[in-house]
Each structure stands twice: as C-alpha cells, then as structure tokens.
Motif scaffolding. Structure first.
Motif, short mmCIF file in Angstrom:
data_model
loop_
_atom_site.label_atom_id
_atom_site.label_comp_id
_atom_site.label_asym_id
_atom_site.label_seq_id
_atom_site.Cartn_x
_atom_site.Cartn_y
_atom_site.Cartn_z
N HIS A 32 -42.31 16.98 36.47
CA HIS A 32 -43.31 17.33 37.48
C HIS A 32 -44.48 18.13 36.91
O HIS A 32 -45.48 18.34 37.60
N PHE A 33 -44.38 18.59 35.65
CA PHE A 33 -45.47 19.31 34.99
C PHE A 33 -45.99 20.45 35.87
O PHE A 33 -47.20 20.71 35.94
N SER A 34 -45.07 21.13 36.56
CA SER A 34 -45.36 22.29 37.42
C SER A 34 -46.15 21.92 38.67
O SER A 34 -46.50 22.81 39.45
N ARG A 35 -46.43 20.64 38.91
CA ARG A 35 -47.10 20.22 40.14
C ARG A 35 -45.99 19.81 41.14
O ARG A 35 -45.86 18.63 41.50
N ILE A 36 -45.24 20.80 41.58
CA ILE A 36 -44.03 20.53 42.34
C ILE A 36 -44.34 19.89 43.68
O ILE A 36 -43.75 18.86 44.06
N GLU A 38 -47.05 18.35 44.72
CA GLU A 38 -47.67 17.04 44.54
C GLU A 38 -46.64 15.98 44.17
O GLU A 38 -46.61 14.87 44.73
N LYS A 39 -45.77 16.31 43.21
CA LYS A 39 -44.78 15.33 42.76
C LYS A 39 -43.72 15.08 43.83
O LYS A 39 -43.27 13.94 44.02
N ALA A 40 -43.33 16.14 44.56
CA ALA A 40 -42.35 15.96 45.63
C ALA A 40 -42.91 15.04 46.71
O ALA A 40 -42.17 14.21 47.29
N ARG A 41 -44.19 15.17 47.02
CA ARG A 41 -44.82 14.29 48.01
C ARG A 41 -44.76 12.84 47.53
O ARG A 41 -44.42 11.93 48.31
N GLU A 42 -45.08 12.60 46.25
CA GLU A 42 -45.01 11.24 45.70
C GLU A 42 -43.60 10.67 45.82
O GLU A 42 -43.42 9.50 46.21
N VAL A 43 -42.61 11.48 45.49
CA VAL A 43 -41.22 11.02 45.52
C VAL A 43 -40.81 10.67 46.94
O VAL A 43 -40.21 9.61 47.20
N LEU A 44 -41.13 11.55 47.89
CA LEU A 44 -40.74 11.31 49.28
C LEU A 44 -41.44 10.09 49.86
O LEU A 44 -40.84 9.30 50.60
N LEU A 45 -42.72 9.92 49.54
CA LEU A 45 -43.45 8.74 50.03
C LEU A 45 -42.82 7.45 49.49
O LEU A 45 -42.63 6.48 50.23
N ALA A 46 -42.50 7.45 48.20
CA ALA A 46 -41.89 6.27 47.60
C ALA A 46 -40.52 5.98 48.21
O ALA A 46 -40.18 4.82 48.49
N LEU A 47 -39.74 7.04 48.44
CA LEU A 47 -38.43 6.85 49.07
C LEU A 47 -38.57 6.33 50.49
O LEU A 47 -37.79 5.48 50.94
N GLY A 48 -39.58 6.88 51.21
CA GLY A 48 -39.79 6.44 52.59
C GLY A 48 -40.14 4.97 52.68
O GLY A 48 -39.74 4.28 53.64
N LYS A 49 -40.88 4.46 51.70
CA LYS A 49 -41.24 3.04 51.69
C LYS A 49 -40.04 2.17 51.32
O LYS A 49 -39.85 1.07 51.84
N LYS A 50 -39.23 2.68 50.39
CA LYS A 50 -38.08 1.90 49.93
C LYS A 50 -36.93 1.94 50.92
O LYS A 50 -36.18 0.96 51.08
N PHE A 51 -36.78 3.09 51.61
CA PHE A 51 -35.69 3.25 52.57
C PHE A 51 -36.29 3.71 53.90
O PHE A 51 -36.30 4.91 54.21
#
Length: 419
Positions: A32-36, A38-51
C-alpha cells in the motif's frame, strides 16, 4: 453471502474471501506504500464488483484499526486472527513464527498458549531486509540467490537498521562478498527473532512459518531450520493467515462493499499529526540559505605542462569515496566524489585513470589514504601512507583557515566533533 478478511499491515494489504462453505475463493496481496485509505478503497471497490451484494467483513492488521473504527467494521487483533487461522488450518502446529513488514511474532500453542511480539522497532523484519538489500544495491530476490552460495558468516546487528549498516558498510569496503553478507543478514534476522521474542522458551515440535519474508526467502527459512535444528513448514496461504482468521471472525453484520469504498475519500484526514515547521517558508528563504552557505568547488586545473606533479589524497569513507590531486603549492587540481557502493577500489582506479588521461605526463610525488577503506586502498594501489581521519581533517582545515579551533564532520556512518 461471503466472509471477507482484510489484513492491513504496515506495508501490505492482504485479502481473503471465503464462500458459504468456508472455501477460499479469492486472495489478493498488494503493497500500500503508506496510502492506506486510497489502497483500501481500491480493494473494496474491486471486491464489490467481483462479489456483488452484502458480505460479512472483518479487518485486522497493525494499520487497520483506525479504518475499522471510522467505517464501523469489526476489528480482530492480528495475533488472535493468526491463532484462529492456525487452529483451523494447522491444528497440529506447536509454534508459529511470523515475520511481517515491520513486526515479528512467535506464538506458542502447546504447553499453554503464549505469544511475543516486537515493539516499535522494526529491526529483524521485512523492512529491515528491504533496507539491507538497498544498501547492497541488489533486489531481494538477488539477496536470496546470493545467500545460497555463501562461504562464511559475519556478525551483523539486527536490533537496529542503523547499527546493521554500520556493520555492513565496512565489510563491503574491505572486500567481503555480497554472498556472505546476504547470508549474514538472514542470520541476523533469525538471531534477533529467537533471542528477542522466544524469551528462553524452546522452539520445538511442529513449527509453522508465516508472513512475507518467510514466504519469499527460502534462505531465511533454511537459516531458521539450521539454528533451531528442525525442519519448519511454510504452508499454503502463508501470506494470508491473518486475513483468513479475520474472515473467520467476521460478525453477522453484512456490508455493501462499494458503499463502504465510497465513504473512504471522506476519511482523508482521519489520521491527525502535528507537523514540524518547514525548513524553508518559501523559495526566497531557500535561495538565501543556499547563498549563505553554498560554496563553489574549484574547477579542474587548466594545465598543459606535461611535467606537472601531484600529491594524491584518498578518503575511502563508509558510503562515499573522495579523491583529490593537489599540485606542489597545494592547489586542488582534480577531484572526484562518488558513492562507494562497496567498491572503493574500482572508484579509485577510475579516478587515477581519468587523472592520467587529463594530465598524460604528470608525476605522482606522494599519496596518502584515510577512512574506513584505508587498508584495502593502500594494499591495492601501493599508497605511501595512511592517515587517521581526525588528523587529515585538522591538517586540511588548518590549511584552509590557520585560526581554526573547532571542526564538525557528519559522514555516511559517523559524526565527529573536535576542538
């Protein structure tokens, strides 16, 4: 409805998704390069689309508690999450050794449950290995491969990265191989983990290795095995045990992942810090500082005399190599300042070749060396004499200012003040 565990660690975000039967149907591992946020938002968005839809969710990890509190998501302490995962996936485990980006843990699971974890210092963790690879100017994969061909080990401090650098830099300057230093770094990590976390309790039985460093570095696992006189196991999902445990611990409340993700930009300021005053308030203040303290270095001597004579001075320091050629009247005719990179001999050789190329008929009247690499430079080039660094400092300072009465020097690995 799926169960999702997020392990937001000091350097990475790990994701595990379990289906209704408890089967792992998705994993993800990212820095996450300390951009917690921002990166958490990307992960949740991707998970929301997949599931699509709502899912049970739990967060764990050293950097996840703030996000958990702000979003109202259940949080599982990482040691408890690890224990939950190990109990499910490896019920035969006696001891768990887990190394992360900035933390290290040992869990004792038989004879009474106990665990030990490092404090605020990241010595002996993944970040420590990162630092050492950067110092050696190699990738982490190269470090692992080099360590496989080592012949000897050197004592290297692992309690602190600064101390480790102070051990390693002289070894590089004295010609130690990167193979031996790489293996010595892994040995330092193992010694730090065992001595600092086991607290004298024997590590025996079925030992499980978890976390990024122990997953990615086979030589680190081999070094643990050799020191513990056993053969540990790095199981499947070794990167994801905390996230897996968090998924198992997810409460009954279900969350819409994309809606959660949309709330994260509002949390940009959820972490508050008291900043220090900037070094310069504006560009004008910076320029004034540079004008006050800046000093032009001398230009190389424009000389066509083929019989010009020089005295050579070499400072093979901990992190840089400095070379200078002075004329008989003390004028600096030619100089070079280069990062050592563990290769002071090649830098001095390049300096001398360039000097002879610039002044083909020059004569060297005398030479002296100082610094960490003094011995190897004297041996390699037949330098006339070695000089103690403080004496060299004083001699030069007095030539520059005869009234000098105090000298301060901040180097790559040391600091000196003398009156």
């Amino acid at each position: 409805m799926h169960r999702i565990g997020l392990d937001i660690g000091s350097t990475t975000i790990k994701t595990v998704v379990l289906d209704e039967t408890g089967h792992v149907c998705h994993t993800q591992y990212e820095r996450h390069f300390s951009r917690i946020a921002e990166k958490a938002r990307e992960v949740l968005l991707a998970l929301g689309k997949k599931f699509p839809g709502k899912h049970r969710l739990c967060i764990s990890g050293s950097a996840g508690i703030g996000l958990s509190e702000q979003l109202g998501i259940p949080f599982a302490q990482e040691v408890f999450a690890t224990r939950t995962a190990v109990t499910t996936l490896r019920p035969d485990a006696d001891v768990v050794i887990e190394l992360g980006g900035e933390d290290a843990k040992i869990l004792f699971l038989t004879g009474g449950t106990d665990f030990c974890m490092n404090g605020s210092c990241a010595g002996g963790t993944g970040a420590f290995i990162d630092q050492m690879a950067t110092l050696l100017q190699i990738s982490q994969d190269e470090m692992n491969a080099l360590a496989m061909n080592h012949e000897k080990l050197y004592p290297v401090a692992s309690r602190c990265g600064v101390f480790a650098k102070s051990d390693i830099q002289p070894l590089l300057n004295q010609g130690a191989t990167k193979e031996d230093i790489s293996a010595s770094i892994f040995q330092a990590v193992v010694s730090q983990t065992i001595a600092g976390l086991a607290h004298g309790r024997p590590i025996a039985g079925n030992v499980v290795y978890l976390g990024g460093p122990l997953t990615f570095f086979s030589m680190l696992r081999d070094t643990f095995d050799r020191n513990l006189h056993l053969e540990g196991t790095c199981p499947p999902l070794s990167l994801y045990y905390v996230a897996y445990g968090a998924a198992l611990l997810a409460a009954d409340e279900a969350f819409d992942l994309e809606k959660l993700a949309d709330r994260i930009p509002d949390l940009a300021g959820w972490q508050s810090y008291d900043p220090l005053r900037p070094l310069f308030r504006d560009r004008r203040e910076r320029i004034a500082f540079e004008d006050r303290y800046g000093q032009d270095l001398p230009e190389p001597l424009a000389c066509t005399d083929e019989r010009v004579s020089f005295f050579i001075g070499i400072d093979a320091g901990s992190t840089t190599t400095k070379c200078a050629a002075l004329t008989e009247d003390g004028t600096i005719a030619f100089y070079r300042y280069l990062p050592s990179g563990g290769q002071p001999v090649s830098h001095v050789r390049d300096f001398l070749l360039e000097l002879y190329d610039r002044y083909p008929g020059c004569r060297i009247l005398g030479s002296a060396a100082t610094g960490y690499g003094e011995d190897i430079i004297r041996s390699a080039f037949g330098v006339d004499l070695g000089v103690v660094e403080t004496v060299a400092h004083y001699t030069a300072a007095k030539a520059y200012d005869p009234d000098v009465d105090f000298i301060i020097d901040i180097g790559g690995q040391d600091m000196k003040c003398f009156k």
